[in-house]
Design a protein around this motif. Structure first.
Motif, PDB file in Angstrom:
ATOM      1  N   ASN A   1       0.858  -1.185   0.000  1.00 49.71           N
ATOM      2  CA  ASN A   1       0.000   0.000   0.000  1.00 49.71           C
ATOM      3  C   ASN A   1       0.898   1.242   0.000  1.00 49.71           C
ATOM      4  N   ILE A   2       0.906   1.974  -1.096  1.00 47.66           N
ATOM      5  CA  ILE A   2       1.777   3.146  -1.212  1.00 47.66           C
ATOM      6  C   ILE A   2       1.531   4.137  -0.088  1.00 47.66           C
ATOM      7  N   ALA A   3       0.292   4.237   0.371  1.00 57.23           N
ATOM      8  CA  ALA A   3      -0.057   5.188   1.436  1.00 57.23           C
ATOM      9  C   ALA A   3       0.697   4.918   2.735  1.00 57.23           C
ATOM     10  N   ASP A   4       1.222   3.714   2.904  1.00 59.21           N
ATOM     11  CA  ASP A   4       1.915   3.347   4.139  1.00 59.21           C
ATOM     12  C   ASP A   4       3.354   3.860   4.197  1.00 59.21           C
ATOM     13  N   TYR A   5       3.848   4.474   3.126  1.00 54.27           N
ATOM     14  CA  TYR A   5       5.269   4.811   3.027  1.00 54.27           C
ATOM     15  C   TYR A   5       5.494   6.319   2.929  1.00 54.27           C
ATOM     16  N   ASP A   6       6.651   6.736   3.439  1.00 57.61           N
ATOM     17  CA  ASP A   6       7.062   8.137   3.354  1.00 57.61           C
ATOM     18  C   ASP A   6       7.878   8.402   2.095  1.00 57.61           C
TER      19      ASP A   6
ATOM     20  N   GLU B   1      -2.888   5.670 -11.976  1.00 60.95           N
ATOM     21  CA  GLU B   1      -3.682   4.983 -10.962  1.00 60.95           C
ATOM     22  C   GLU B   1      -3.355   5.406  -9.525  1.00 60.95           C
ATOM     23  N   HIS B   2      -2.174   6.021  -9.327  1.00 59.09           N
ATOM     24  CA  HIS B   2      -1.747   6.429  -7.986  1.00 59.09           C
ATOM     25  C   HIS B   2      -1.175   7.843  -8.058  1.00 59.09           C
ATOM     26  N   ASP B   3      -1.621   8.719  -7.176  1.00 55.05           N
ATOM     27  CA  ASP B   3      -1.130  10.100  -7.249  1.00 55.05           C
ATOM     28  C   ASP B   3       0.074  10.364  -6.336  1.00 55.05           C
ATOM     29  N   PHE B   4       0.439   9.398  -5.472  1.00 58.22           N
ATOM     30  CA  PHE B   4       1.612   9.518  -4.590  1.00 58.22           C
ATOM     31  C   PHE B   4       1.539  10.803  -3.757  1.00 58.22           C
TER      32      PHE B   4
ATOM     33  N   ALA C   1       3.412  14.635 -14.022  1.00 63.33           N
ATOM     34  CA  ALA C   1       2.373  13.618 -13.862  1.00 63.33           C
ATOM     35  C   ALA C   1       1.910  13.478 -12.415  1.00 63.33           C
ATOM     36  N   LEU C   2       2.772  13.841 -11.460  1.00 62.23           N
ATOM     37  CA  LEU C   2       2.459  13.649 -10.042  1.00 62.23           C
ATOM     38  C   LEU C   2       2.591  14.971  -9.285  1.00 62.23           C
TER      39      LEU C   2
ATOM     40  N   ILE D   1       8.845  15.117  -5.928  1.00 65.67           N
ATOM     41  CA  ILE D   1       9.838  14.401  -6.722  1.00 65.67           C
ATOM     42  C   ILE D   1      11.230  14.841  -6.289  1.00 65.67           C
ATOM     43  N   GLN D   2      12.047  13.877  -5.911  1.00 66.31           N
ATOM     44  CA  GLN D   2      13.386  14.152  -5.386  1.00 66.31           C
ATOM     45  C   GLN D   2      14.464  13.945  -6.452  1.00 66.31           C
ATOM     46  N   LYS D   3      15.655  14.342  -6.128  1.00 66.77           N
ATOM     47  CA  LYS D   3      16.810  14.056  -6.988  1.00 66.77           C
ATOM     48  C   LYS D   3      16.905  12.553  -7.199  1.00 66.77           C
ATOM     49  N   GLY D   4      17.161  12.129  -8.449  1.00 63.91           N
ATOM     50  CA  GLY D   4      17.169  10.709  -8.754  1.00 63.91           C
ATOM     51  C   GLY D   4      18.540  10.157  -9.084  1.00 63.91           C
ATOM     52  N   TYR D   5      18.557   8.864  -9.368  1.00 65.14           N
ATOM     53  CA  TYR D   5      19.791   8.149  -9.721  1.00 65.14           C
ATOM     54  C   TYR D   5      19.573   7.410 -11.030  1.00 65.14           C
ATOM     55  N   GLY D   6      20.545   7.497 -11.920  1.00 69.69           N
ATOM     56  CA  GLY D   6      20.459   6.760 -13.170  1.00 69.69           C
ATOM     57  C   GLY D   6      21.787   6.107 -13.504  1.00 69.69           C
ATOM     58  N   VAL D   7      21.730   4.995 -14.211  1.00 70.07           N
ATOM     59  CA  VAL D   7      22.953   4.295 -14.597  1.00 70.07           C
ATOM     60  C   VAL D   7      22.768   3.655 -15.966  1.00 70.07           C
TER      61      VAL D   7
END
Length: 266
Positions: free
Chosen positions: A86-91, A114-117, A143-144, A149-155
């Motif tokens: 359940n996404i709602a359970d997480y920070d 389907e989920h607005d986060f 979209a959200l 939205i935080q700084k991300g990681y890519g590789v």
């Protein structure tokens, strides 16, 4: 006093890490993004779940491109199996995906419909052939709008073996994992490339399946692991018009290390 302040900052970081309930939520077609997701879970202790399509993609590159292209043109997105978490359970939600057509894969397009986060810190992570972290992060921001939205990681897929070390730094720098790391130096100002720097660029980029352009200027920095280069590159876009991109290249300080390009930012 300085040592006391450092200790207090470290304690604050530890408390922040412990207070955040975290989920690694990812879509992976070939297993590469799953490898990164599992490394994040390993280093943070977060819960983890893979996103699955009702009708899975084949895993064949050409078939996937054709199907996702049709979906993009029609505006249809693939149906997903229900999540067990359940996404709602997480920070904090680490949201992972491969890059398709310069942005997040189509199953993520379904997910964000389907989920607005709402109220969640969403940390993008992605795998790619050349780049796409910046464009996909921007797309997630649009979209959200209710998420953070935080700084991300890519590789790059070709460099997935570097994930463990890079993630250790990324997670500590951004407060998702206990510990501290020394700040990396800034790149030097951009200057016209020399012949030696052109050779480094070519050694890193010439084997890539698509032309990446011609380097014009470069900035660089020295780190404990080697030397990083930030090239400004001129190329032609798919429409034939001149385009500018930034290409990052790294050369490890080990004997015989070959230059590797790490990301293209368009």
């Amino acid at each position: 006093m300085k040592k006391l302040l450092v200790s207090l900052a470290a304690m604050t970081a530890v408390v922040a890490c412990q207070a955040q309930k975290m989920l690694v939520l990812y879509y992976s077609e070939t297993g590469t993004t799953k490898t990164v997701a599992q490394e994040i879970q390993k280093q943070t202790g977060a819960d983890i779940e893979g996103i699955e399509c009702v009708e899975p993609y084949s895993g064949n590159f050409q078939e996937t491109i054709q199907r996702s292209g049709r979906e993009r043109e029609s505006g249809q997105t693939p149906a997903l199996k229900p999540l067990s978490k359940n996404i709602a359970d997480y920070d904090v939600v680490f949201l992972g995906y491969p890059i398709w057509f310069g942005t997040y894969a189509m199953p993520i397009a379904t997910l964000v419909k389907e989920h607005d986060f709402a109220g969640k810190k969403v940390v993008p992570f992605c795998t790619f052939g050349s780049g796409g972290l910046n464009t996909s992060s921007d797309a997630l921001t649009k979209a959200l709008p209710k998420a953070k939205i935080q700084k991300g990681y890519g590789v790059r897929t070709a460099r997935v073996a570097a994930t463990a070390k890079e993630l250790d730094r990324f997670l500590k720098e951004n407060g998702y994992k206990e510990g501290t790391v020394a700040k990396l130096p800034e790149y030097s100002a951009q200057k016209p490339v020399t012949e030696d720097e052109k050779a480094i660029f070519e050694a890193a980029c010439s084997s890539y399946q698509f032309p990446l352009g011609t380097p014009q200027t470069v900035g660089k920095r020295t780190t404990p692991d080697g030397t990083d280069y930030k090239f400004t590159v001129k190329s032609r876009g798919m429409n034939g018009e001149e385009a500018t991109s930034t290409i990052f290249v790294t050369v490890a300080n080990t004997d015989g290390a070959k230059p590797e390009f790490t990301e293209v930012v368009r």
